[in-house]
Design an enzyme around this catalytic site. Sequence first.
Site, PDB file in Angstrom:
ATOM      1  N   HIS A 130      -7.899  -7.612  -1.092  1.00 42.29           N
ATOM      2  CA  HIS A 130      -6.792  -6.824  -1.387  1.00 42.29           C
ATOM      3  C   HIS A 130      -6.287  -7.134  -3.031  1.00 42.29           C
ATOM      4  O   HIS A 130      -6.059  -8.134  -3.340  1.00 42.29           O
ATOM      5  CB  HIS A 130      -5.448  -7.434  -0.529  1.00 42.29           C
ATOM      6  CG  HIS A 130      -4.016  -6.643  -0.704  1.00 42.29           C
ATOM      7  ND1 HIS A 130      -3.642  -5.654   0.090  1.00 42.29           N
ATOM      8  CD2 HIS A 130      -3.445  -6.749  -2.012  1.00 42.29           C
ATOM      9  CE1 HIS A 130      -2.343  -5.093  -0.696  1.00 42.29           C
ATOM     10  NE2 HIS A 130      -2.261  -5.868  -1.833  1.00 42.29           N
ATOM     11  N   HIS A 143       0.974  -1.214  -0.160  1.00 39.62           N
ATOM     12  CA  HIS A 143       0.039  -0.101  -0.018  1.00 39.62           C
ATOM     13  C   HIS A 143       0.986   1.353  -0.030  1.00 39.62           C
ATOM     14  O   HIS A 143       0.403   2.298  -0.302  1.00 39.62           O
ATOM     15  CB  HIS A 143      -0.902   0.007   1.295  1.00 39.62           C
ATOM     16  CG  HIS A 143      -2.057  -1.024   1.048  1.00 39.62           C
ATOM     17  ND1 HIS A 143      -3.425  -0.413   0.601  1.00 39.62           N
ATOM     18  CD2 HIS A 143      -2.316  -2.260   1.401  1.00 39.62           C
ATOM     19  CE1 HIS A 143      -4.191  -1.608   0.605  1.00 39.62           C
ATOM     20  NE2 HIS A 143      -3.440  -2.677   0.995  1.00 39.62           N
ATOM     21  N   GLU A 163      -6.049 -12.693   0.757  1.00 43.62           N
ATOM     22  CA  GLU A 163      -7.013 -11.775   1.007  1.00 43.62           C
ATOM     23  C   GLU A 163      -7.988 -11.435  -0.053  1.00 43.62           C
ATOM     24  O   GLU A 163      -7.610 -11.294  -1.042  1.00 43.62           O
ATOM     25  CB  GLU A 163      -6.442 -10.429   1.549  1.00 43.62           C
ATOM     26  CG  GLU A 163      -5.381 -10.733   2.762  1.00 43.62           C
ATOM     27  CD  GLU A 163      -4.552  -9.484   3.002  1.00 43.62           C
ATOM     28  OE1 GLU A 163      -4.818  -8.402   2.349  1.00 43.62           O
ATOM     29  OE2 GLU A 163      -3.696  -9.531   3.546  1.00 43.62           O
ATOM     30  N   ASP A 213      -7.696  -1.932  -1.132  1.00 47.83           N
ATOM     31  CA  ASP A 213      -8.515  -3.074  -0.321  1.00 47.83           C
ATOM     32  C   ASP A 213     -10.019  -2.462  -0.584  1.00 47.83           C
ATOM     33  O   ASP A 213     -10.402  -1.396  -0.428  1.00 47.83           O
ATOM     34  CB  ASP A 213      -8.346  -2.934   1.185  1.00 47.83           C
ATOM     35  CG  ASP A 213      -6.939  -3.451   1.446  1.00 47.83           C
ATOM     36  OD1 ASP A 213      -6.419  -4.045   0.746  1.00 47.83           O
ATOM     37  OD2 ASP A 213      -6.463  -3.115   2.590  1.00 47.83           O
TER      38      ASP A 213
HETATM   39  C1  LIG Z   1      -4.214  -6.547   6.153  1.00 49.64           C
HETATM   40  C2  LIG Z   1      -4.689  -5.671   4.769  1.00 49.64           C
HETATM   41  N1  LIG Z   1      -5.496  -4.333   5.122  1.00 49.64           N
HETATM   42  C3  LIG Z   1      -3.602  -5.598   3.880  1.00 49.64           C
HETATM   43  O1  LIG Z   1      -3.472  -4.414   3.104  1.00 49.64           O
HETATM   44  N2  LIG Z   1      -2.704  -6.572   3.928  1.00 49.64           N
HETATM   45  C4  LIG Z   1      -1.509  -6.354   2.804  1.00 49.64           C
HETATM   46  C5  LIG Z   1      -0.785  -7.821   2.464  1.00 49.64           C
HETATM   47  C6  LIG Z   1      -0.340  -5.337   3.328  1.00 49.64           C
HETATM   48  O2  LIG Z   1      -0.366  -5.023   4.578  1.00 49.64           O
HETATM   49  O3  LIG Z   1       0.066  -4.763   2.402  1.00 49.64           O
HETATM   50 ZN   LIG Z   2      -4.530  -4.542   1.349  1.00 45.46          ZN
END
Ligand SMILES: C[C@@H](N)C(=O)N[C@H](C)C(=O)O
Ligand SMILES: [Zn+2]
Length: 234
Positions: free
Chosen positions: A211, A139, A208, A146
Amino acid sequence: MINYQIRPYHQILIVECGEPLVEIPLELFSWESPHPYARLGAAYGEYSPYFLRQSVVNCLIKAQSYLESLRPRWRIQIFDAYRPVAVQQFMVDYSFAMAVEERGLIEAELTPQQRQEIWQAVYEIWAVPSLDEKTPPPHSTGAAVDVTLVDDGGQVVNMGSPIDELSERSHPDYYANSKEPAAPEYHAHRQLLCDVMLKASFQRNPKEWWHFCYGDQMWAWLSNQPTAIYGRVP
Ligand SMILES: C[C@@H](N)C(=O)N[C@H](C)C(=O)O
Ligand SMILES: [Zn+2]
Protein backbone atom coordinates in the site's frame (compact mmCIF):
# COMPACT_ATOMS: atom_id res chain seq x y z
CA MET A 1 -15.41 4.06 18.68
CA ILE A 2 -13.10 1.19 19.62
CA ASN A 3 -9.43 2.02 20.15
CA TYR A 4 -8.01 -0.05 17.31
CA GLN A 5 -10.00 1.99 14.77
CA ILE A 6 -8.22 5.26 15.63
CA ARG A 7 -5.35 6.07 13.28
CA PRO A 8 -2.66 8.64 14.08
CA TYR A 9 -2.92 10.17 10.58
CA HIS A 10 -6.56 11.15 11.15
CA GLN A 11 -5.39 14.19 13.11
CA ILE A 12 -4.01 15.69 9.85
CA LEU A 13 -6.11 18.52 8.41
CA ILE A 14 -7.34 18.02 4.84
CA VAL A 15 -7.18 21.04 2.51
CA GLU A 16 -8.85 19.57 -0.57
CA CYS A 17 -7.14 20.76 -3.77
CA GLY A 18 -10.00 19.68 -6.07
CA GLU A 19 -7.89 17.68 -8.53
CA PRO A 20 -10.02 15.26 -10.58
CA LEU A 21 -9.92 11.50 -10.52
CA VAL A 22 -8.55 10.25 -13.83
CA GLU A 23 -8.20 6.82 -15.38
CA ILE A 24 -4.79 5.15 -14.94
CA PRO A 25 -3.17 4.58 -18.37
CA LEU A 26 -3.35 0.80 -17.99
CA GLU A 27 -1.26 0.14 -21.11
CA LEU A 28 1.82 1.22 -19.10
CA PHE A 29 1.13 -1.21 -16.25
CA SER A 30 0.01 -4.71 -15.45
CA TRP A 31 -3.42 -5.25 -13.90
CA GLU A 32 -5.90 -8.03 -13.19
CA SER A 33 -9.10 -8.51 -15.11
CA PRO A 34 -11.66 -8.91 -13.70
CA HIS A 35 -10.53 -6.71 -10.83
CA PRO A 36 -10.14 -8.84 -7.65
CA TYR A 37 -12.79 -7.00 -5.60
CA ALA A 38 -15.22 -6.56 -8.52
CA ARG A 39 -14.99 -10.36 -8.96
CA LEU A 40 -16.26 -10.71 -5.39
CA GLY A 41 -19.27 -8.50 -6.19
CA ALA A 42 -18.04 -5.04 -5.11
CA ALA A 43 -19.98 -2.31 -6.96
CA TYR A 44 -17.94 0.71 -8.09
CA GLY A 45 -20.68 2.94 -9.55
CA GLU A 46 -19.46 5.93 -11.55
CA TYR A 47 -15.72 5.09 -11.53
CA SER A 48 -13.67 1.92 -11.90
CA PRO A 49 -11.05 0.80 -9.36
CA TYR A 50 -8.39 1.89 -11.85
CA PHE A 51 -8.86 5.62 -11.19
CA LEU A 52 -6.60 7.93 -9.12
CA ARG A 53 -6.04 11.67 -8.68
CA GLN A 54 -4.12 13.20 -11.61
CA SER A 55 -0.87 13.87 -9.66
CA VAL A 56 -0.98 10.36 -8.19
CA VAL A 57 -1.17 8.91 -11.70
CA ASN A 58 1.83 11.08 -12.67
CA CYS A 59 3.79 9.67 -9.71
CA LEU A 60 2.83 6.14 -10.67
CA ILE A 61 4.10 6.68 -14.22
CA LYS A 62 7.40 7.95 -12.77
CA ALA A 63 7.65 4.87 -10.53
CA GLN A 64 7.11 2.61 -13.57
CA SER A 65 9.87 4.38 -15.45
CA TYR A 66 12.29 4.08 -12.45
CA LEU A 67 11.47 0.40 -12.30
CA GLU A 68 12.24 -0.06 -16.00
CA SER A 69 15.58 1.72 -15.59
CA LEU A 70 16.54 -0.86 -12.96
CA ARG A 71 14.74 -3.91 -14.37
CA PRO A 72 14.00 -3.63 -18.11
CA ARG A 73 10.51 -4.86 -19.09
CA TRP A 74 9.33 -5.28 -15.49
CA ARG A 75 5.93 -3.79 -14.70
CA ILE A 76 4.17 -2.41 -11.68
CA GLN A 77 0.99 -4.43 -11.24
CA ILE A 78 -1.95 -2.39 -10.01
CA PHE A 79 -4.00 -4.52 -7.65
CA ASP A 80 -6.34 -1.77 -6.45
CA ALA A 81 -6.60 2.02 -6.57
CA TYR A 82 -9.79 4.13 -6.12
CA ARG A 83 -12.30 2.55 -3.75
CA PRO A 84 -15.64 4.20 -2.84
CA VAL A 85 -16.56 3.99 0.86
CA ALA A 86 -19.30 1.48 -0.07
CA VAL A 87 -16.61 -0.82 -1.51
CA GLN A 88 -14.43 -0.27 1.57
CA GLN A 89 -17.45 -1.42 3.65
CA PHE A 90 -18.03 -4.39 1.34
CA MET A 91 -14.37 -5.51 1.61
CA VAL A 92 -14.21 -5.03 5.38
CA ASP A 93 -17.35 -7.19 5.77
CA TYR A 94 -15.97 -9.77 3.32
CA SER A 95 -12.64 -9.86 5.13
CA PHE A 96 -14.44 -10.36 8.48
CA ALA A 97 -16.52 -13.22 7.04
CA MET A 98 -13.38 -14.88 5.61
CA ALA A 99 -11.56 -14.55 8.93
CA VAL A 100 -14.51 -16.19 10.75
CA GLU A 101 -14.50 -19.06 8.22
CA GLU A 102 -10.70 -19.55 8.43
CA ARG A 103 -11.01 -19.97 12.20
CA GLY A 104 -13.65 -22.68 11.67
CA LEU A 105 -16.27 -20.51 13.45
CA ILE A 106 -19.86 -19.50 12.68
CA GLU A 107 -20.62 -15.79 12.77
CA ALA A 108 -23.95 -16.09 14.62
CA GLU A 109 -22.24 -18.09 17.38
CA LEU A 110 -19.24 -15.82 18.04
CA THR A 111 -18.55 -14.81 21.63
CA PRO A 112 -17.96 -11.06 22.21
CA GLN A 113 -14.25 -11.86 22.71
CA GLN A 114 -14.02 -13.82 19.44
CA ARG A 115 -15.83 -11.02 17.60
CA GLN A 116 -13.48 -8.41 19.05
CA GLU A 117 -10.35 -10.44 18.19
CA ILE A 118 -11.49 -10.90 14.57
CA TRP A 119 -12.43 -7.22 14.12
CA GLN A 120 -9.04 -6.29 15.53
CA ALA A 121 -7.33 -8.54 12.95
CA VAL A 122 -9.44 -7.05 10.13
CA TYR A 123 -8.71 -3.46 11.17
CA GLU A 124 -5.00 -4.22 11.40
CA ILE A 125 -4.90 -3.87 7.64
CA TRP A 126 -8.23 -2.37 6.53
CA ALA A 127 -9.19 1.25 7.14
CA VAL A 128 -12.57 1.92 8.76
CA PRO A 129 -15.26 2.66 6.10
CA SER A 130 -15.86 6.08 7.63
CA LEU A 131 -18.21 8.58 5.97
CA ASP A 132 -16.84 11.38 8.16
CA GLU A 133 -15.09 13.86 5.84
CA LYS A 134 -12.30 14.32 8.38
CA THR A 135 -11.39 10.61 8.43
CA PRO A 136 -11.79 9.21 4.89
CA PRO A 137 -10.51 5.71 4.10
CA PRO A 138 -7.26 6.29 2.13
CA HIS A 139 -8.44 4.61 -1.10
CA SER A 140 -11.65 6.68 -1.13
CA THR A 141 -9.54 9.80 -1.66
CA GLY A 142 -8.01 8.53 -4.92
CA ALA A 143 -4.54 8.92 -3.34
CA ALA A 144 -3.76 5.31 -2.39
CA VAL A 145 -2.74 2.40 -4.55
CA ASP A 146 -2.02 -1.27 -3.82
CA VAL A 147 0.71 -2.60 -6.08
CA THR A 148 3.10 -5.47 -6.69
CA LEU A 149 5.67 -6.33 -9.40
CA VAL A 150 5.59 -8.42 -12.57
CA ASP A 151 8.92 -9.61 -14.01
CA ASP A 152 10.18 -9.56 -17.62
CA GLY A 153 8.62 -13.00 -18.19
CA GLY A 154 5.17 -11.71 -17.18
CA GLN A 155 5.21 -13.55 -13.83
CA VAL A 156 3.96 -11.91 -10.65
CA VAL A 157 7.02 -11.56 -8.39
CA ASN A 158 6.93 -13.50 -5.12
CA MET A 159 6.80 -11.05 -2.20
CA GLY A 160 6.48 -13.78 0.43
CA SER A 161 2.79 -13.16 1.17
CA PRO A 162 -0.32 -12.28 -0.84
CA ILE A 163 -1.82 -8.80 -0.84
CA ASP A 164 -4.51 -8.38 1.87
CA GLU A 165 -3.35 -11.29 4.05
CA LEU A 166 -4.33 -10.76 7.71
CA SER A 167 -0.98 -11.71 9.20
CA GLU A 168 2.38 -10.34 10.27
CA ARG A 169 3.79 -11.38 6.89
CA SER A 170 2.10 -8.26 5.50
CA HIS A 171 4.48 -6.04 7.47
CA PRO A 172 7.00 -4.59 5.00
CA ASP A 173 10.08 -5.72 6.98
CA TYR A 174 8.71 -9.11 8.03
CA TYR A 175 11.41 -10.96 6.02
CA ALA A 176 14.30 -8.65 6.99
CA ASN A 177 15.27 -10.87 9.93
CA SER A 178 13.49 -14.10 9.05
CA LYS A 179 15.38 -17.42 8.94
CA GLU A 180 13.30 -18.72 6.01
CA PRO A 181 15.60 -19.65 3.10
CA ALA A 182 13.72 -17.41 0.63
CA ALA A 183 13.53 -14.45 3.05
CA PRO A 184 16.38 -12.42 1.46
CA GLU A 185 14.70 -12.76 -1.95
CA TYR A 186 11.28 -11.67 -0.65
CA HIS A 187 12.79 -8.77 1.25
CA ALA A 188 14.76 -7.63 -1.81
CA HIS A 189 11.58 -7.68 -3.93
CA ARG A 190 9.69 -5.62 -1.35
CA GLN A 191 12.60 -3.19 -1.17
CA LEU A 192 12.72 -2.82 -4.94
CA LEU A 193 9.00 -2.00 -5.03
CA CYS A 194 9.40 0.43 -2.15
CA ASP A 195 12.47 2.11 -3.69
CA VAL A 196 10.79 2.91 -7.01
CA MET A 197 7.59 4.09 -5.33
CA LEU A 198 9.38 6.30 -2.79
CA LYS A 199 11.60 7.75 -5.54
CA ALA A 200 8.34 8.80 -7.24
CA SER A 201 7.20 10.65 -4.06
CA PHE A 202 4.90 7.97 -2.59
CA GLN A 203 4.96 6.88 1.04
CA ARG A 204 4.46 3.25 2.12
CA ASN A 205 1.96 2.13 4.74
CA PRO A 206 4.11 0.91 7.68
CA LYS A 207 1.83 -2.15 8.04
CA GLU A 208 1.49 -3.30 4.41
CA TRP A 209 4.21 -3.96 1.82
CA TRP A 210 1.81 -3.24 -1.06
CA HIS A 211 0.00 0.00 0.00
CA PHE A 212 1.42 3.34 -1.17
CA CYS A 213 -0.03 6.84 -1.03
CA TYR A 214 0.53 10.37 -2.23
CA GLY A 215 -1.32 13.44 -0.93
CA ASP A 216 -3.72 11.88 1.59
CA GLN A 217 -3.63 12.04 5.41
CA MET A 218 -1.41 8.96 5.73
CA TRP A 219 1.09 10.46 3.26
CA ALA A 220 1.09 13.82 5.08
CA TRP A 221 1.62 12.09 8.42
CA LEU A 222 4.46 9.89 7.10
CA SER A 223 6.20 12.74 5.28
CA ASN A 224 5.70 15.38 8.01
CA GLN A 225 3.51 17.60 5.85
CA PRO A 226 1.20 19.95 7.75
CA THR A 227 -1.87 19.13 5.63
CA ALA A 228 -3.24 16.55 3.22
CA ILE A 229 -4.35 17.73 -0.22
CA TYR A 230 -6.93 15.01 -0.96
CA GLY A 231 -10.08 14.19 0.98
CA ARG A 232 -12.86 11.76 0.10
CA VAL A 233 -13.92 11.97 -3.54
CA PRO A 234 -17.48 13.37 -3.53
C1 LIG B 1 -6.19 -4.01 3.05
C2 LIG B 1 -5.60 -3.19 1.99
N1 LIG B 1 -6.07 -3.56 0.69
C3 LIG B 1 -5.73 -1.70 2.20
O1 LIG B 1 -6.01 -1.00 1.28
N2 LIG B 1 -5.52 -1.22 3.44
C4 LIG B 1 -5.61 0.17 3.71
C5 LIG B 1 -5.09 0.59 5.04
C6 LIG B 1 -7.03 0.67 3.51
O2 LIG B 1 -8.01 -0.04 3.78
O3 LIG B 1 -7.12 1.84 3.14
ZN1 LIG C 1 -4.27 -0.07 0.11
